[in-house]
Every structure is written in structure tokens, then in C-alpha cells.
Design an enzyme around this catalytic site. Structure first.
Site, mmCIF file in Angstrom:
data_model
loop_
_atom_site.group_PDB
_atom_site.id
_atom_site.type_symbol
_atom_site.label_atom_id
_atom_site.label_comp_id
_atom_site.label_asym_id
_atom_site.label_seq_id
_atom_site.Cartn_x
_atom_site.Cartn_y
_atom_site.Cartn_z
ATOM 1 N N GLN A 1 4.279 10.798 7.666
ATOM 2 C CA GLN A 1 3.578 11.116 6.421
ATOM 3 C C GLN A 1 3.599 12.601 6.105
ATOM 4 O OE1 GLN A 1 -0.296 9.372 6.959
ATOM 5 N NE2 GLN A 1 0.342 7.372 6.193
ATOM 6 N N LYS B 1 0.829 -1.209 0.000
ATOM 7 C CA LYS B 1 0.000 0.000 0.000
ATOM 8 C C LYS B 1 0.857 1.250 0.000
ATOM 9 C CE LYS B 1 -1.319 1.844 3.642
ATOM 10 N NZ LYS B 1 -0.942 2.942 4.575
ATOM 11 N N SER B 2 1.903 1.254 0.829
ATOM 12 C CA SER B 2 2.754 2.439 0.936
ATOM 13 C C SER B 2 3.426 2.760 -0.391
ATOM 14 C CB SER B 2 3.806 2.230 2.020
ATOM 15 O OG SER B 2 3.202 2.085 3.287
ATOM 16 N N ARG C 1 -7.936 12.399 13.248
ATOM 17 C CA ARG C 1 -6.506 12.194 13.010
ATOM 18 C C ARG C 1 -5.768 13.530 12.895
ATOM 19 N NH1 ARG C 1 -5.225 7.119 9.158
ATOM 20 N NH2 ARG C 1 -3.239 7.400 10.243
ATOM 21 N N GLU D 1 3.757 0.260 12.483
ATOM 22 C CA GLU D 1 2.651 -0.475 11.885
ATOM 23 C C GLU D 1 2.703 -1.970 12.192
ATOM 24 O OE1 GLU D 1 3.932 -1.089 7.276
ATOM 25 O OE2 GLU D 1 3.765 0.970 8.002
ATOM 26 N N GLY E 1 -4.467 7.506 5.595
ATOM 27 C CA GLY E 1 -3.544 8.576 5.948
ATOM 28 C C GLY E 1 -2.789 9.116 4.761
ATOM 29 N N HIS F 1 -3.068 6.694 14.754
ATOM 30 C CA HIS F 1 -3.324 5.966 13.512
ATOM 31 C C HIS F 1 -4.831 5.825 13.309
ATOM 32 C CE1 HIS F 1 0.898 4.145 12.616
ATOM 33 N NE2 HIS F 1 0.979 5.364 13.106
ATOM 34 N N ARG G 1 2.407 5.983 -3.016
ATOM 35 C CA ARG G 1 3.478 6.933 -3.355
ATOM 36 C C ARG G 1 3.683 6.993 -4.865
ATOM 37 N NH1 ARG G 1 4.282 5.678 1.746
ATOM 38 N NH2 ARG G 1 5.555 6.989 3.126
#
Length: 452
Positions: A195, A45-46, A147, A337, A119, A364, A50
Site C-alpha cells: 500500500q 474494496k481494493s 500498524r 489476504e 489500511g 495487517h 482506489r
């Protein structure tokens, strides 16, 4: 109020109402013998999100091979399309969905973006929206409004953007884009999330003066995620200089289009690899990269601390459980995480554990420290919240409901405990669709030793 089945100690992040599907309980499968499973996982996902942002800001088309298809990545795709980027699904060779071809275009606002609980969407895309023409409003799930977003709002204003938040410093807010951003020097406190740094770095080359970013706080969590951002930028021809710890510089210039192979999500490997310690036997994850910036790669070093044996090949990692799960003392400031799944192991260990450096995970999807303590204690455990972590004293656990708090990692943590504890019922297992829509099916197959 929460229905009686969810009356756990003290902590209630839902406020006065439970989510619509809170009554949906998923019986966590119990392991009745050692595991012997091999599986592959969808893309990171990260990395996917990106690369989607960089593709939208690039000067030519890009192709993402084997990207993640999940709620978080779908929200990012939908948002970039709303801002004027063309994103087409094209057949690929991956087992988990199509590849994505991204054609950048002129960015336009005059839209409202749904951030969900992602996020990366709520922090990365307001920066992109400053480069669009017109207003872009950002909002999300109810939990998203809790958040931290003050750093996003204040940093964009410091760089020359017009942001209207009615004084909330939280979602919802509107970015009034003018098609460009002056950029230049800015100092932020990114102590609650890395982030904030990644968001500015991803778009910094598109600012008129580039970007000179400094972090002013005492602690900067999840440094590997910043390293990941810098590596993705390097793959697009953008150099990030770091003259000192907590300082980054990017010159104004183009971002190149690229063809990118997305790595499997190694953080999503955590519950499956942890299962080998709980149930015994071995679990193998295929497609494991030789070199990576993903936080999940730390599992290779962390799981042996709990008593596992880890074996690597050219493209896989195998974890084999030991005679018992050992208690640990860990500083996980760089791997927040991974905390929920590792806390599950600590709750089933043969000795106490202390995990620190993780105060930032209170911000989170939910307050993960409070949620972990509430749910494990609700099953008979003994978890104490520390200012910056958790202390876990293992006790015999019993079955009962396990609240997910709309948090995918809380849901998978309950599944890990359910391997060893009969009668654990997880509320809203569907929240795992945030990063791994296939989780429930993969987990059942894992426990049944079926082909994966």
C-alpha cells in the site's frame, strides 16, 4: 483483562482490555450436508477505494457503478468529503446499494480524518492531504495505531511534505498541506505493505515533478495490488513506466474522470468457495470477471491444490469439493489476504501443510500469523509459527470461542472451521462489515441451502 472465555494461548493483540463487543458470540453454523448455492458479492474494496481516490484527484466528474458499501469504503467516502470532494449516491442497478458520483473540487485540510482500521485510508489519504490547503490530522481505531506507518511519514517528508508525528512514525499524525507537493525521486522500503507504493502512485501525476519511486527492500509483498493500482491509473489516462523491478515513474499531468464498473470482491469469495471443500457439494460465485488484477482470482488455481474442482463459465466460477481436503505447500507472498481462509482449510486437511512468504500479514488488522495459531490451537489444533509463515499439522478440533481480533478475515476463518466443528462461537462477527456487511446473512443462507 480478557474475560475467561477468551483465555487462549499466549497471543493477545487487545492488550489489557477486550473490545466493547467482545462478549457478543455468534454461533457458527454447522454444515449437515453438501452445499448447492449460487451467490453474487458486492464490489471490491481494493478497487472501490482506489477509484474513489482517483476520482477525487481527477480533472472532471466520475461515476462508480456497483461500488462497495462497507466500513472501509464508508470511511474513505467520509474522508474525501471532509477534504472537499463532493460524493453523491445515485440509484444504480446493483443489488448491494447505490452508485457513487464524484465531483472533484479544491482540496482543503483543517480537519481530522478517522481511518478506522482501513489500511487504504491511512496509507492513501495522507498523500492526498499534501495536495490540500491546511493541516489534516489522521487517527483511527486503537489497532490502527499499531500498524506500520513509518514509510508513509518518511516518504512524504522526502517528497517535500511537512508531517508532524511527534516522533511516533505511527498514527496519529498531521499532514500540513500547502496545496501542492514537489514530488520527484524517492526510495522507500515497502516490505511491510504494498500500500505504501500504491499510495504514492495514485497521486504521483499530481506532484509538480511527477514521481520516480524505487523500492529498496529485499521483498515486496502483494505485487498484484500494485498491478491493480497501475491498471486503475491506466484507465484514467496515466501511464506508469517500470524500467526495472521495484521501480516506477509517472510524469506530472492530469488524471481523467471516468465511468467505472467495480468488479465483485473476489477475496470475499474465498470463505464461500472454501465452504464447498469443507461441507462438500458446490458453490458458485456469479459476476466473476474474465480478466482482473484482484488477488482473489488466484483462488481458481489455489483451491484445486486442496482437492477442489473448479469450473468456469463466461461470468461465474463454481467450486466443488472433493473426497477430502489435501494438505499443501504454498508460497503466498502475492496473496496474503487469502491466507486466513486457506489456513482454515489446512487445519481441516488430511495431511500437513506449510504456507510461507506471508510474514507481512503480521502487520495487517492484527498479527494474523499469531492470531491464526492461537485460535486454531485453542480449538485443539497444532499450528506452529514460522519466521515467514505457518506450519499446520491437522488434529481433531473441538468447539469453543474464536476471537476475531477486530479482523474481518479472522472472523470468516472461524466460520469456515465452524462448518465442520460443532460449537464454534465467533466473537464480534460484525467486524466483517469492514468489507462485507452482509456476511452473516449470506453465510446462514449458504449453509441452509436457501436462495442467495
Amino acid at each position: 483483562m480478557l474475560i475467561s472465555r477468551y483465555s487462549k494461548p499466549e497471543f493477545n493483540p487487545y492488550g489489557d482490555t477486550a473490545p466493547d463487543d467482545a462478549a457478543t458470540l455468534w454461533p457458527a453454523p454447522e454444515a449437515h450436508g453438501p452445499l448447492a448455492a449460487t451467490l453474487g458479492l458486492p464490489g471490491s474494496k481494493s478497487l472501490t477505494n482506489r477509484e474513489l481516490v482517483l476520482s477525487a484527484l481527477a480533472d472532471s466528474p466520475s461515476l462508480l457503478r456497483a461500488p462497495l458499501h462497507s466500513r472501509d469504503s464508508d470511511l474513505m467516502v467520509a474522508a474525501l468529503r471532509q477534504l472537499g470532494t463532493t460524493i453523491d449516491a445515485v440509484p444504480g442497478e446493483g443489488a448491494f446499494g447505490d452508485d457513487l458520483r464524484i465531483t472533484p473540487g479544491e482540496l482543503f485540510g483543517s480537519t481530522t480524518i478517522d481511518c478506522g482500521l482501513a489500511g487504504t485510508v491511512m496509507r492513501f489519504l495522507p498523500v492526498v492531504a499534501t495536495l490540500a490547503l491546511g493541516p489534516t490530522t489522521f487517527d483511527g481505531d486503537e489497532g490502527a495505531r499499531r500498524r506500520p506507518m513509518a514509510t508513509t511519514v518518511s516518504s512524504l517528508r522526502a517528497l517535500g511534505a511537512d508531517v508532524n508525528d511527534d516522533g511516533r512514525m505511527a498514527l496519529p499524525f498531521t499532514v500540513h498541506g500547502s496545496g501542492s507537493l514537489p514530488g520527484g525521486e524517492v526510495t522507500i522500503d515497502a516490505g511491510s505493505s504494498s500500500q505504501f507504493v500504491s499510495a504514492l502512485l495514485l497521486a504521483g501525476a499530481r506532484f509538480e515533478k511527477g514521481l520516480h519511486l524505487r523500492h529498496s527492500g529485499e521483498r515486496l509483498p502483494s505485487l498484484p495490488h500494485i498491478d491493480m493500482t497501475i491498471a486503475t491509473l491506466a484507465g484514467r489516462g496515466v501511464t506508469v513506466e517500470s524500467p526495472a523491478l521495484g521501480e516506477w515513474m509517472i510524469s506530472a499531468g492530469p488524471i481523467a474522470g471516468a465511468e467505472i464498473d467495480i468488479e465483485p470482491d473476489l477475496s470475499n469469495a474465498a470463505p464461500f468457495l472454501a465452504a464447498a471443500l469443507v461441507a462438500g457439494g458446490s458453490v458458485t460465485i456469479t459476476g466473476w470477471p474474465q480478466r482482473t488484477t484482484q488477488v482473489g482470482a488466484n483462488l481458481i488455481d489455489l483451491l484445486p491444490r486442496f482437492g477442489a474442482t473448479v469450473t468456469r463459465t463466461a461470468d461465474s466460477v463454481t467450486v466443488t469439493g472433493g473426497e477430502s481436503i489435501r494438505g499443501v505447500t504454498l508460497d503466498l507472498s502475492t496473496g496474503g489476504e487469502l491466507v486466513p481462509n486457506l489456513v482454515a482449510l489446512a487445519a481441516l486437511a488430511d495431511s500437513p501443510s506449510t504456507i510461507t512468504g506471508i510474514g507481512h500479514i503480521r502487520h495487517h488488522e492484527t498479527d494474523r500469523l499469531a492470531a491464526l495459531a492461537a485460535e486454531i490451537n485453542g480449538l485443539g489444533g497444532n499450528v506452529t509459527e514460522l519466521e515467514d509463515g505457518l506450519q499446520i499439522e491437522p488434529r481433531p478440533l473441538h468447539g469453543g470461542p474464536w476471537r476475531s481480533y477486530d479482523d474481518h478475515r479472522m472472523a470468516t476463518t472461524g466460520a469456515i472451521i465452524g462448518l465442520a466443528v460443532a460449537g464454534v462461537e465467533i466473537e464480534n462477527i460484525g467486524t466483517t462489515a469492514k468489507t462485507l456487511p452482509q456476511f452473516a446473512d449470506l453465510w446462514r443462507a449458504l449453509v441452509g441451502e436457501a436462495a442467495l
